[in-house]
Design an enzyme around this catalytic site. Structure first.
Site, PDB file in Angstrom:
ATOM      1  N   GLY A  81     -33.940  28.873  -6.371  1.00  0.00           N
ATOM      2  CA  GLY A  81     -34.256  28.470  -7.736  1.00  0.00           C
ATOM      3  C   GLY A  81     -33.769  29.496  -8.746  1.00  0.00           C
ATOM      4  O   GLY A  81     -33.265  29.156  -9.821  1.00  0.00           O
TER       5      GLY A  81
ATOM      6  N   ARG B  41     -31.825  35.660  -7.572  1.00  0.00           N
ATOM      7  CA  ARG B  41     -31.829  35.554  -6.109  1.00  0.00           C
ATOM      8  C   ARG B  41     -30.464  35.097  -5.605  1.00  0.00           C
ATOM      9  O   ARG B  41     -30.017  35.509  -4.532  1.00  0.00           O
ATOM     10  CB  ARG B  41     -32.926  34.600  -5.655  1.00  0.00           C
ATOM     11  CG  ARG B  41     -33.134  34.643  -4.178  1.00  0.00           C
ATOM     12  CD  ARG B  41     -34.535  34.334  -3.791  1.00  0.00           C
ATOM     13  NE  ARG B  41     -35.477  35.362  -4.174  1.00  0.00           N
ATOM     14  CZ  ARG B  41     -36.782  35.224  -4.143  1.00  0.00           C
ATOM     15  NH1 ARG B  41     -37.313  34.092  -3.728  1.00  0.00           N
ATOM     16  NH2 ARG B  41     -37.574  36.206  -4.498  1.00  0.00           N
TER      17      ARG B  41
ATOM     18  N   ARG C  93     -25.103  29.375 -18.556  1.00  0.00           N
ATOM     19  CA  ARG C  93     -26.556  29.565 -18.692  1.00  0.00           C
ATOM     20  C   ARG C  93     -27.102  30.634 -17.734  1.00  0.00           C
ATOM     21  O   ARG C  93     -28.296  30.628 -17.401  1.00  0.00           O
ATOM     22  CB  ARG C  93     -27.330  28.273 -18.432  1.00  0.00           C
ATOM     23  CG  ARG C  93     -27.120  27.226 -19.493  1.00  0.00           C
ATOM     24  CD  ARG C  93     -27.808  25.947 -19.137  1.00  0.00           C
ATOM     25  NE  ARG C  93     -27.482  24.947 -20.145  1.00  0.00           N
ATOM     26  CZ  ARG C  93     -28.377  24.387 -20.955  1.00  0.00           C
ATOM     27  NH1 ARG C  93     -29.649  24.689 -20.857  1.00  0.00           N
ATOM     28  NH2 ARG C  93     -28.009  23.506 -21.842  1.00  0.00           N
TER      29      ARG C  93
ATOM     30  N   ARG D  85     -31.392  24.063   0.050  1.00  0.00           N
ATOM     31  CA  ARG D  85     -32.283  24.744  -0.890  1.00  0.00           C
ATOM     32  C   ARG D  85     -33.033  25.827  -0.140  1.00  0.00           C
ATOM     33  O   ARG D  85     -33.558  25.569   0.953  1.00  0.00           O
ATOM     34  CB  ARG D  85     -33.253  23.742  -1.521  1.00  0.00           C
ATOM     35  CG  ARG D  85     -34.448  24.375  -2.182  1.00  0.00           C
ATOM     36  CD  ARG D  85     -35.204  23.444  -3.104  1.00  0.00           C
ATOM     37  NE  ARG D  85     -36.606  23.791  -3.193  1.00  0.00           N
ATOM     38  CZ  ARG D  85     -37.093  24.881  -3.805  1.00  0.00           C
ATOM     39  NH1 ARG D  85     -36.279  25.743  -4.371  1.00  0.00           N
ATOM     40  NH2 ARG D  85     -38.395  25.123  -3.826  1.00  0.00           N
TER      41      ARG D  85
ATOM     42  N   SER E  21     -39.435  28.666  -2.399  1.00  0.00           N
ATOM     43  CA  SER E  21     -40.803  29.001  -2.009  1.00  0.00           C
ATOM     44  C   SER E  21     -41.672  27.759  -2.128  1.00  0.00           C
ATOM     45  O   SER E  21     -41.349  26.813  -2.854  1.00  0.00           O
ATOM     46  CB  SER E  21     -41.362  30.115  -2.904  1.00  0.00           C
ATOM     47  OG  SER E  21     -41.512  29.632  -4.216  1.00  0.00           O
TER      48      SER E  21
ATOM     49  N   ASP F 180     -47.619  31.436  -1.266  1.00  0.00           N
ATOM     50  CA  ASP F 180     -49.048  31.514  -1.588  1.00  0.00           C
ATOM     51  C   ASP F 180     -49.753  30.333  -0.931  1.00  0.00           C
ATOM     52  O   ASP F 180     -49.107  29.340  -0.590  1.00  0.00           O
ATOM     53  CB  ASP F 180     -49.270  31.485  -3.105  1.00  0.00           C
ATOM     54  CG  ASP F 180     -48.614  30.291  -3.776  1.00  0.00           C
ATOM     55  OD1 ASP F 180     -47.371  30.179  -3.693  1.00  0.00           O
ATOM     56  OD2 ASP F 180     -49.317  29.462  -4.354  1.00  0.00           O
TER      57      ASP F 180
ATOM     58  N   ARG G 256     -42.666  39.908   1.718  1.00  0.00           N
ATOM     59  CA  ARG G 256     -41.926  38.908   0.951  1.00  0.00           C
ATOM     60  C   ARG G 256     -40.421  39.040   1.224  1.00  0.00           C
ATOM     61  O   ARG G 256     -39.728  38.066   1.462  1.00  0.00           O
ATOM     62  CB  ARG G 256     -42.200  39.096  -0.550  1.00  0.00           C
ATOM     63  CG  ARG G 256     -41.585  38.021  -1.428  1.00  0.00           C
ATOM     64  CD  ARG G 256     -41.882  38.306  -2.892  1.00  0.00           C
ATOM     65  NE  ARG G 256     -43.282  38.200  -3.211  1.00  0.00           N
ATOM     66  CZ  ARG G 256     -43.887  37.086  -3.596  1.00  0.00           C
ATOM     67  NH1 ARG G 256     -43.203  35.982  -3.710  1.00  0.00           N
ATOM     68  NH2 ARG G 256     -45.170  37.075  -3.867  1.00  0.00           N
TER      69      ARG G 256
HETATM   70  N1  HPA Z   1     -46.693  24.677  -6.976  1.00  0.00           N
HETATM   71  C1  HPA Z   1     -45.417  24.335  -7.134  1.00  0.00           C
HETATM   72  N2  HPA Z   1     -44.416  25.042  -6.658  1.00  0.00           N
HETATM   73  C2  HPA Z   1     -44.708  26.178  -5.990  1.00  0.00           C
HETATM   74  C3  HPA Z   1     -46.011  26.591  -5.811  1.00  0.00           C
HETATM   75  C4  HPA Z   1     -47.057  25.803  -6.334  1.00  0.00           C
HETATM   76  O1  HPA Z   1     -48.235  26.120  -6.196  1.00  0.00           O
HETATM   77  N3  HPA Z   1     -45.973  27.763  -5.105  1.00  0.00           N
HETATM   78  C5  HPA Z   1     -44.664  28.028  -4.869  1.00  0.00           C
HETATM   79  N4  HPA Z   1     -43.899  27.080  -5.404  1.00  0.00           N
END
Ligand code: HPA
Length: 242
Positions: A24, A28, A47, A91, A94, A208, A221
């Site tokens: 994304g 990165r 951009r 892709r 995370s 998370d 990470r």
């Molecule tokens: N929501 C959407 N996208 C995410 C989240 C989340 O909680 N955590 C990592 N990417």
């Protein structure tokens, strides 16, 4: 002739490899290019969405950011597939875990991407279309993860239009359906690949857990990021001969 450069990508035809990794975050993208590719060349910076092409194990591979959310992923993956002749998009992102079976640092391969977005409506299918990964990419990546002894789960994710959702109960129904976690791009990527007759896969690390406090140190990470990138790059190298 393809309309290149596009409004969003300044690269020339042939600047991208057959396979493009898409994190994304533009920084990165730069990190992956500088640390994992040989001889990376910047081919797009419109951009600040940095796109590079280099080689990995002798195979030309590109990396370019998708930005956040389905409109952004939708634009870039559409142009790569339809105007730049890209065949495979991986892709690398995370995911926030919904499933109690997942832990931070786990790797998830998105076999399917449920969504609360209206992105699919443009395709005019009557009923609910199922955005799915390419089976060949999915199988290749799953095999690589297994060979490397990594904790890797294959299943359904939710591609959400909202990170901050006003409805705090919205996740319960997805959890009941066994959806593993939430991210924000896979469904648009899969639908664009399906429509273009191309291949896509979403590989995520769990950053998370939405219902369990789990800490992720910077070292953890980085390590899980490296593992995910290596799965994606090995998959890209294997696709060169397919
Ligand atoms: N929501 C959407 N996208 C995410 C989240 C989340 O909680 N955590 C990592 N990417």
């Amino acid at each position: 002739m393809f309309p290149t450069p596009t409004p969003h990508i300044s690269a020339k035809p042939g600047d991208f490899g057959k396979t493009v990794l898409m994190p994304g975050d533009p920084l990165r993208s730069k990190f992956i290019a500088e640390n994992f590719l040989e001889n990376p060349v910047l081919v797009n910076n419109v951009r600040g969405v940095q796109g590079y092409t280099g080689t990995y194990k002798g195979v030309p591979v590109s990396v370019m950011a998708s930005g956040m959310g389905m409109p952004s992923m939708g634009i870039y993956s559409y142009e790569l597939f339809n105007f730049y002749g890209v065949e495979n998009i991986l892709r690398v992102g995370s995911v926030g875990a919904l499933s109690e079976k997942l832990h931070v640092r786990d790797i998830v391969l998105a076999q399917g991407a449920c969504t609360n977005s209206a992105y699919a409506a443009q395709f005019g299918c009557r009923g609910a279309i199922a955005p799915i990964a390419d089976y060949g990419l999915l199988r290749t990546a799953a095999d690589i993860a297994e060979e490397r002894g990594l904790r890797c789960t294959v299943g359904n994710l939710l591609s959400s239009d909202t990170f901050y959702d006003d409805d705090k109960t919205a996740n319960a129904a997805w959890i009941k359906m066994g959806v593993l976690g939430i991210e924000m791009e896979a469904a648009a990527l899969y639908l664009n690949a399906m429509r273009a007759g191309k291949k896509a896969l979403t590989i995520c690390t769990v950053s998370d857990h939405l219902y369990r406090p789990e800490a992720l140190s910077p070292e953890d990470r980085q390590e899980s990021l490296t593992q995910m990138i290596e799965i994606a790059l090995d998959t890209a190298a294997k696709m060169a001969s397919k």
